[in-house]
Design a protein around this motif. Structure first.
Motif, PDB file in Angstrom:
ATOM      1  N   ILE A 104      27.346  47.334  42.292  1.00 19.46           N
ATOM      2  CA  ILE A 104      28.743  46.966  41.979  1.00 19.46           C
ATOM      3  C   ILE A 104      29.423  46.277  43.146  1.00 19.46           C
ATOM      4  CG2 ILE A 104      28.955  48.918  40.381  1.00 19.46           C
ATOM      5  CD1 ILE A 104      30.576  50.361  42.544  1.00 19.46           C
ATOM      6  N   GLU A 105      28.784  46.173  44.326  1.00 20.12           N
ATOM      7  CA  GLU A 105      29.470  45.578  45.474  1.00 20.12           C
ATOM      8  C   GLU A 105      29.860  44.119  45.243  1.00 20.12           C
ATOM      9  OE1 GLU A 105      26.900  47.521  45.599  1.00 20.12           O
ATOM     10  OE2 GLU A 105      27.619  49.247  46.740  1.00 20.12           O
ATOM     11  N   PRO A 106      28.961  43.235  44.662  1.00 23.12           N
ATOM     12  CA  PRO A 106      29.421  41.846  44.431  1.00 23.12           C
ATOM     13  C   PRO A 106      30.620  41.773  43.497  1.00 23.12           C
ATOM     14  CG  PRO A 106      27.026  41.984  44.304  1.00 23.12           C
ATOM     15  CD  PRO A 106      27.509  43.390  44.349  1.00 23.12           C
ATOM     16  N   SER A 107      30.651  42.643  42.490  1.00 25.03           N
ATOM     17  CA  SER A 107      31.776  42.601  41.545  1.00 25.03           C
ATOM     18  C   SER A 107      33.053  43.095  42.202  1.00 25.03           C
ATOM     19  CB  SER A 107      31.450  43.442  40.305  1.00 25.03           C
ATOM     20  OG  SER A 107      30.318  42.918  39.652  1.00 25.03           O
ATOM     21  N   LEU A 108      32.968  44.051  43.121  1.00 22.70           N
ATOM     22  CA  LEU A 108      34.164  44.500  43.849  1.00 22.70           C
ATOM     23  C   LEU A 108      34.732  43.366  44.716  1.00 22.70           C
ATOM     24  CD1 LEU A 108      33.078  48.099  44.943  1.00 22.70           C
ATOM     25  CD2 LEU A 108      34.699  47.467  43.147  1.00 22.70           C
ATOM     26  N   ALA A 109      33.859  42.401  45.069  1.00 16.64           N
ATOM     27  CA  ALA A 109      34.314  41.237  45.825  1.00 16.64           C
ATOM     28  C   ALA A 109      34.817  40.136  44.925  1.00 16.64           C
ATOM     29  CB  ALA A 109      33.179  40.708  46.701  1.00 16.64           C
ATOM     30  N   GLY A 110      34.877  40.391  43.582  1.00 19.35           N
ATOM     31  CA  GLY A 110      35.427  39.400  42.659  1.00 19.35           C
ATOM     32  C   GLY A 110      34.382  38.533  41.994  1.00 19.35           C
ATOM     33  N   GLN A 111      33.050  38.872  42.123  1.00 21.69           N
ATOM     34  CA  GLN A 111      31.996  38.050  41.546  1.00 21.69           C
ATOM     35  C   GLN A 111      31.441  38.697  40.269  1.00 21.69           C
ATOM     36  OE1 GLN A 111      29.020  37.487  44.556  1.00 21.69           O
ATOM     37  NE2 GLN A 111      30.467  36.649  46.065  1.00 21.69           N
ATOM     38  N   VAL A 112      30.796  37.860  39.446  1.00 25.21           N
ATOM     39  CA  VAL A 112      30.075  38.341  38.256  1.00 25.21           C
ATOM     40  C   VAL A 112      28.605  38.525  38.648  1.00 25.21           C
ATOM     41  CG1 VAL A 112      29.384  37.821  35.903  1.00 25.21           C
ATOM     42  CG2 VAL A 112      31.671  37.203  36.689  1.00 25.21           C
ATOM     43  N   HIS A 113      28.064  39.726  38.446  1.00 22.85           N
ATOM     44  CA  HIS A 113      26.715  40.043  38.928  1.00 22.85           C
ATOM     45  C   HIS A 113      25.847  40.494  37.746  1.00 22.85           C
ATOM     46  CE1 HIS A 113      23.544  41.386  41.599  1.00 22.85           C
ATOM     47  NE2 HIS A 113      23.561  42.596  41.048  1.00 22.85           N
ATOM     48  N   THR A 114      24.642  39.912  37.632  1.00 25.27           N
ATOM     49  CA  THR A 114      23.664  40.323  36.605  1.00 25.27           C
ATOM     50  C   THR A 114      22.405  40.813  37.296  1.00 25.27           C
ATOM     51  OG1 THR A 114      22.776  38.079  36.455  1.00 25.27           O
ATOM     52  CG2 THR A 114      24.568  38.631  34.963  1.00 25.27           C
ATOM     53  N   PRO A 134      46.999  40.789  38.335  1.00 25.82           N
ATOM     54  CA  PRO A 134      47.626  39.480  38.586  1.00 25.82           C
ATOM     55  C   PRO A 134      47.677  39.087  40.056  1.00 25.82           C
ATOM     56  CG  PRO A 134      48.871  40.695  36.949  1.00 25.82           C
ATOM     57  CD  PRO A 134      47.830  41.638  37.443  1.00 25.82           C
ATOM     58  N   ASP A 135      47.734  40.059  40.966  1.00 27.17           N
ATOM     59  CA  ASP A 135      47.767  39.700  42.382  1.00 27.17           C
ATOM     60  C   ASP A 135      46.387  39.460  42.975  1.00 27.17           C
ATOM     61  OD1 ASP A 135      48.224  43.136  43.638  1.00 27.17           O
ATOM     62  OD2 ASP A 135      46.776  42.240  42.238  1.00 27.17           O
ATOM     63  N   GLY A 136      45.311  39.446  42.128  1.00 26.96           N
ATOM     64  CA  GLY A 136      43.969  39.168  42.600  1.00 26.96           C
ATOM     65  C   GLY A 136      43.185  40.399  42.997  1.00 26.96           C
ATOM     66  N   LYS A 137      43.776  41.579  42.943  1.00 31.46           N
ATOM     67  CA  LYS A 137      43.089  42.791  43.356  1.00 31.46           C
ATOM     68  C   LYS A 137      42.206  43.301  42.222  1.00 31.46           C
ATOM     69  CE  LYS A 137      43.962  47.473  45.058  1.00 31.46           C
ATOM     70  NZ  LYS A 137      44.993  48.469  45.376  1.00 31.46           N
TER      71      LYS A 137
END
Length: 866
Positions: A104-114, A134-137
Motif C-alpha cells: 500500500i505504500e505507493p498508493s499512500l503516495a498518491g499512485q495507482v498500484h497493481t 480535496p486538499d490532496g491528502k
C-alpha cells in the motif's frame, strides 16, 4: 508447389496457435489488471465514500455497497481500508478489521498500484487506488481484483474456440491456395515469360507518355520510379531512381518532406520553383502492409495568379475587419489617430502619418486652408526622416496633402523622386526621404459628414513596387471607416470641453474670505464626462460659515447646468439665513418644480433632474456649534485635534426632489482645530471597492493629528483617488477656528428705555478697547435704533452682542418673531426712519430667526490702516 504451399500454411497455423495462446494469456492478465484498476478507481471516487470513511463505523455503510458493486462489476473482491491497511470491507466478513495483504505504500503516495499476491482468496491480481481529499491528502485506500484461478478459467474456456478458429483458418487457407493457383493459371491463359515481358513494356510506355507525373517509393524511403512528366515537373535527373528521397538532386525540400512523411495527401498544392503543383499521395499495400507510396502530380501553375489575387483580397478584407475593431476604441482624437496608424503598419504601408487640422484636436470643425498638426506617426523603423509627431505643417497648394484636403479626394504618387509638387514643400527633407528609400505615397483625406478633418499619408519603402489603384481603393476605404470614429471622438471632445468649462465656471473659483474655518478643497470631473458634483463655502452673518457639498446624478451639460441652478439656489436660500433643515426643504421644493417644468425637451426626452443629494452645515465660531442636515448625501467625517476620526451620526433625509418627507438637523460641538470633511461618493465608491470599504479607508487615512487641511486633502487623494474616476470627485476639508471672548462683547438689556443709553456707552467703551473708536458714532446710532425697536416692538429677553472679526457686527436679540421692514417715511410720519438709518450706516444688515425669537444684525467695514 501446391504441397509446399500447404506445408507452409500448416506451419503458419501452428505458429499462429502458439502466438494466440501466449497473446491470450497476456491479454487476460492485462484485462484483469485493467478491470481491477477501473473498479477500484470508480469505487474510490464514488459519492459519499469520504463521508462514510469519517463515520464511527465505516464497515456498516461500506460493506453492503462494496458487495453489491463487486457482484455488478464481475470482480472477486472490493476492499476498502484506512491508511494503515485495516480493512473495512471484504467478501469474507471475518476478514474485516484485519490488515490488507499487499503493498500500500505507493498508493499512500498518491499512485495507482497493481500486483499479484497470495491473498485470502488464493493467488490474486489486485489494484490499490488512493482516496484523495480535496486538499490532496490520502484519506483511505480501495483495492479490487480477480483471483488467478478465475483468470485461468477464462483462458481454458477460450482455448477450444481458438483451436476451432485455427482449424477453420487452416482449411480455408488450404482451399484458398488451391483456388488461387487455379485462378492464376486461368488468368494468364498459359502465358510464358516473353509474353509477360512484352506486357510490362506496354505498361511502361503508357506510364511515361501520360501528362501527369507519377512517383513510386518503397518502405525504406527510396525513389523506385519516376515517369518522364514527374522528372520534368520536379527537375529530376535521369539517374534519380533508386536513390533515397533526401539525396535526390534537384528535388524541392517541401516535396521531399511530403514524400518522406508517407501521409495521405489529396489535391495538396505545393509551390516548387516557378511551378504550382497539385499533389496526391497514397500508401501502397504490398503483401498486405504499407511499404511505400504512390504519388501523382499535376501542373496547375496557371492557378497561381488566381490564388494570389484571392489571397490578396483575403488579406485586405482581414485588414478592413481589424481596422473596424481596433480603430475607435476610445473617444480620444489623438488615440484614434494612433490606432489608425498602428493597424496599417506594416500590413498595408511601411510608414503611416496622420495630419489633423488643429481645430479638430480641440473638438471644433476645421475651416478651409487650416494648418495641420502631425498627430500620429508609425513605421517599421524609427529613424525615418518624416516630420515628427506634434509638428505643425502648412502644406503648400502643390502638395498632394493640400489638394486632398481641399477636394476631399485621395491622391496617388507612384514615384516621389519625380513629384516636384510634393518636393516643393521642403526640398531638403524631400531629398532625405527619397534617399532613405521611401518611393511611393498615398494621401487620403479624412472626411466625415462632408467635413475634411485631416489627411492620412501612407508611405512605401520596403516593397520595390509602388502603390497601385487597388491600394488606393483600399486606402480610401480604411480612411473612410476611421474618419467616422475620428469625428465621433472630435464631437465628444467638444461636448466634454463645453461641459467641463460650464461646470468649472459654475463652481467657486476662489473661496470667500472668512475666519470661521481654514479650508482646502479638490474637484476632479469624471473620465467619462463632467457631472453634477459641487461644493461651496458661504459666509453668514455673525462670523458664521455654511459648508455645502452636493451631487447631481448623471453626466454632461444637463447635469452641470442643474448643478449650477442648485448651487445658485443654495446661495439665495442661505442669504435668508435659514436653518439647514428649512434650507433643504426649500431646495427640495425647487427640484420638484424643476422636474415639473422640465418634463420634456419637446421631442419626448425627459430632461428633468434624475436625482440630487446635498449636505448643508452651519458652523458658529463663537459657540463652536455646527448644525447640519443632509438630503440623501453621505455623512460627513469629523477629525478631532488628537487625530480621532469618525463618521458623524446624522439623520438621513431623502434625496432632493422626492418630497413628502421632512429633513432633520443635528447639532455637533467642535473643538478648535477639529476638521470637518465633506465629500461626494465618487471619492469612496468604485467598481473594485465597496462603499463601506471606502468610508473605512477614508476614516483610517484621516486618523492622524497635526495636519492642516491641505495635508489632509492631499493624503486622502493619494490613497483614495482612482486613476480613471468613473464619477466626479469633490472633497472639502474645513478646520474650525473660534472667535475668542476677547473679540466678543455681550450685554443683557432690561425692559427699560433708559437702558439704551447704558448699552450705547458700554459699546463705545468696548470699541475704544478694540481700537475701533472711529466706528463709535455709527455704532451708537445703530444700537440706539435697534435696541429701541426691540424694547418697543419686541419681547423680552433683549440681548446685545458685538463681534470683532473681518467686520464689526452688531446683533440685537429679542423674543419676538416679527421682522422689521425697511421703508421710506413720509414727511409727516413720526417714525419709520430708524431702520433706514441703520441701512445707511452699515454695509449689510438683516434678520435671522432662532427658536427663541429673532436676531437683527448690522455689519460695518473695519477702518483701514492710517
Amino acid at each position: 508447389m501446391f504441397v509446399l504451399q500447404v506445408a507452409i500454411v500448416v506451419l503458419l497455423a501452428a505458429g499462429a496457435l502458439l502466438a494466440l495462446v501466449l497473446q491470450s494469456r497476456h491479454d487476460i492478465d492485462r484485462e484483469a489488471r485493467s478491470r481491477s484498476v477501473a473498479v477500484a478507481e470508480t469505487f474510490a471516487h464514488s459519492l459519499g465514500l469520504q463521508e462514510a470513511l469519517r463515520t464511527s463505523d465505516p464497515s456498516a455503510v461500506l460493506q453492503p455497497l462494496a458487495e453489491a458493486t463487486r457482484k455488478d462489476a464481475g470482480v472477486d473482491f472490493i476492499v476498502v481500508m484506512n491508511t494503515d491497511g485495516i480493512r473495512y470491507t471484504h467478501p469474507q466478513p471475518d476478514r474485516i478489521g484485519k490488515r490488507f495483504v499487499g503493498t500500500i505504500e505507493p498508493s499512500l503516495a498518491g499512485q495507482v498500484h497493481t500486483e499479484s499476491v497470495q491473498g485470502p482468496l488464493g493467488k490474486e491480481i489486485q489494484a490499490v487506488v488512493p482516496v484523495t481529499a480535496p486538499d490532496g491528502k490520502v484519506v483511505g485506500l480501495v483495492s479490487a481484483g480477480l483471483t488467478v484461478k478465475n483468470v485461468s478459467g477464462v483462458l481454458d474456456r477460450q482455448l477450444p474456440v481458438i483451436l476451432l478458429a485455427i482449424a477453420t483458418g487452416l482449411a480455408l487457407a488450404t482451399g484458398g491456395t488451391a483456388l488461387i493457383s487455379r485462378r492464376l493459371r486461368r488468368q494468364t491463359h498459359g502465358l510464358g515469360t516473353q509474353e509477360m515481358t512484352r506486357m510490362y513494356e506496354h505498361h511502361d510506355a503508357v506510364l511515361h507518355s501520360v501528362r501527369e507525373g507519377v512517383l513510386i517509393t518503397d518502405g525504406e524511403g527510396r525513389l523506385l520510379l519516376a515517369n518522364d512528366e514527374a522528372k520534368r515537373l520536379l527537375g529530376l535527373p535521369d539517374d534519380a531512381e533508386g536513390r533515397p528521397i533526401g539525396e535526390v538532386p534537384g528535388l524541392d525540400r517541401r516535396m521531399a518532406d511530403l514524400l518522406m512523411s508517407r501521409r495521405v495527401a489529396t489535391d495538396e498544392v505545393l509551390e516548387t520553383g516557378d511551378r504550382l503543383l497539385v499533389v496526391n499521395q497514397r500508401p501502397t499495400h504490398t503483401r498486405g502492409r504499407a511499404e511505400g507510396t504512390a504519388v501523382t502530380i499535376r501542373d496547375s501553375t496557371e492557378m497561381r495568379l488566381l490564388t494570389s489575387r484571392a489571397e490578396t483580397a483575403r488579406r485586405r478584407l482581414k485588414l478592413l475587419y481589424d481596422a473596424g475593431v481596433d480603430i475607435g476604441t476610445t473617444l480620444d482624437v489623438e488615440r484614434t489617430a494612433e490606432e489608425l496608424a498602428a493597424v496599417t503598419v506594416p500590413r498595408f504601408a511601411d510608414y503611416v502619418t496622420v495630419d489633423l487640422a488643429d481645430a479638430v484636436l480641440d473638438g471644433d470643425e476645421p475651416g478651409p486652408g487650416a494648418d495641420m498638426r502631425r498627430t500620429a506617426v508609425a513605421g517599421i523603423r524609427s529613424d525615418h526622416p518624416l516630420y515628427p509627431r506634434g509638428r505643425l505643417i502648412d502644406f503648400l497648394p502643390s502638395t498632394p496633402q493640400a489638394r486632398g484636403y481641399g477636394t476631399g479626394e485621395a491622391e496617388l504618387v507612384t514615384d516621389l523622386a519625380q513629384a516636384p509638387g510634393w518636393q516643393a514643400q521642403d526640398p531638403p527633407r524631400a531629398r532625405a526621404i527619397v534617399e532613405y528609400g521611401i518611393h511611393s505615397l498615398i494621401a487620403a483625406p479624412l472626411t466625415a459628414r462632408g467635413v475634411v478633418l485631416g489627411v492620412v499619408n501612407f508611405w512605401r519603402s520596403q516593397k520595390p513596387e509602388p502603390f497601385d489603384e487597388d491600394d488606393l481603393s483600399l486606402a480610401e476605404e480604411l480612411v473612410a471607416r476611421a474618419a467616422v470614429s475620428m469625428d465621433n471622438a472630435r464631437r465628444y471632445t467638444r461636448e466634454h470641453a463645453l461641459a467641463e468649462t460650464l461646470q468649472r465656471s459654475l463652481l467657486p473659483r476662489a473661496l470667500p474670505e472668512q475666519s470661521a474655518v481654514d479650508v482646502a478643497h479638490f474637484y476632479l470631473p469624471a473620465q467619462s464626462g463632467v457631472g453634477g458634483d459641487w461644493f461651496d463655502v458661504i459666509p453668514l452673518p455673525g462670523s458664521r460659515v455654511a459648508l455645502v457639498v452636493g451631487d447631481v446624478v448623471g453626466h454632461g451639460l444637463h447635469a452641470a447646468a442643474t448643478m449650477g441652478r442648485l448651487r445658485t439656489a443654495v446661495h439665495n436660500f442661505s442669504s435668508l439665513d435659514l436653518p439647514p433643515d428649512d434650507l433643504l426643504a426649500r431646495l427640495d421644493d425647487l427640484v420638484q418644480r424643476i422636474d415639473h417644468d422640465d418634463t420634456g425637451d419637446g421631442e419626448g426626452n425627459n430632461v428633468g433632474v434624475l436625482g440630487a443629494t446635498c449636505l448643508y452645515a452651519v458652523y458658529d465660531p463663537v459657540s463652536q456649534l455646527c448644525t447640519m442636515a443632509r438630503a440623501g448625501h453621505l455623512p460627513p467625517l469629523m477629525v478631532t485635534p488628537d487625530g480621532t476620526a469618525r463618521l458623524v451620526e446624522l439623520p438621513t433625509g431623502p434625496p432632493l426632489g422626492l418630497g413628502g418627507m421632512p429633513f432633520e438637523t443635528a447639532e455637533l460641538y467642535l473643538e478648535e482645530g477639529s476638521q470637518l470633511v465633506l465629500y461626494t461618493d465618487g471619492l469612496v465608491e468604485e467598481r473594485s471597492r465597496d462603499i463601506a470599504e471606502g468610508l473605512e479607508l477614508l476614516r483610517t487615512t484621516l486618523s492622524r493629528s497635526g495636519r492642516d487641511p491641505r495635508e489632509s486633502c492631499r493624503a486622502v487623494l493619494d490613497i483614495l483617488l482612482p486613476d480613471r474616476p468613473s464619477d466626479d470627485v469633490a472633497l472639502l476639508v474645513a478646520r474650525t477656528r473660534t472667535l475668542g471672548p476677547d473679540r466678543v462683547a455681550q450685554w443683557d438689556v432690561p425692559p427699560d428705555p433708559s437702558a439704551v443709553g447704558v448699552v450705547r456707552n458700554a459699546a463705545a467703551g468696548k470699541l475704544e478697547e478694540w481700537g475701533l473708536g472711529e466706528l463709535g458714532f455709527a455704532t451708537e446710532l445703530i444700537l440706539s435704533e435697534l435696541v429701541t425697536n426691540a424694547l418697543r416692538h419686541g419681547r423680552a429677553p433683549v440681548r446685545v452682542r458685538l463681534l470683532h472679526d473681518h467686520t464689526l457686527t452688531c446683533e440685537v436679540w429679542d423674543g419676538s418673531s416679527t421682522a422689521p421692514h425697511l421703508r421710506y417715511a413720509a414727511t409727516t410720519d413720526e417714525g419709520g426712519r430708524g431702520l433706514f438709518l441703520v441701512a445707511q450706516l452699515s454695509e449689510h444688515w438683516g434678520t435671522r430667526y432662532t427658536p427663541e425669537g429673532k436676531v437683527i444684525w448690522a455689519e460695518q467695514v473695519l477702518p483701514g490702516p492710517s
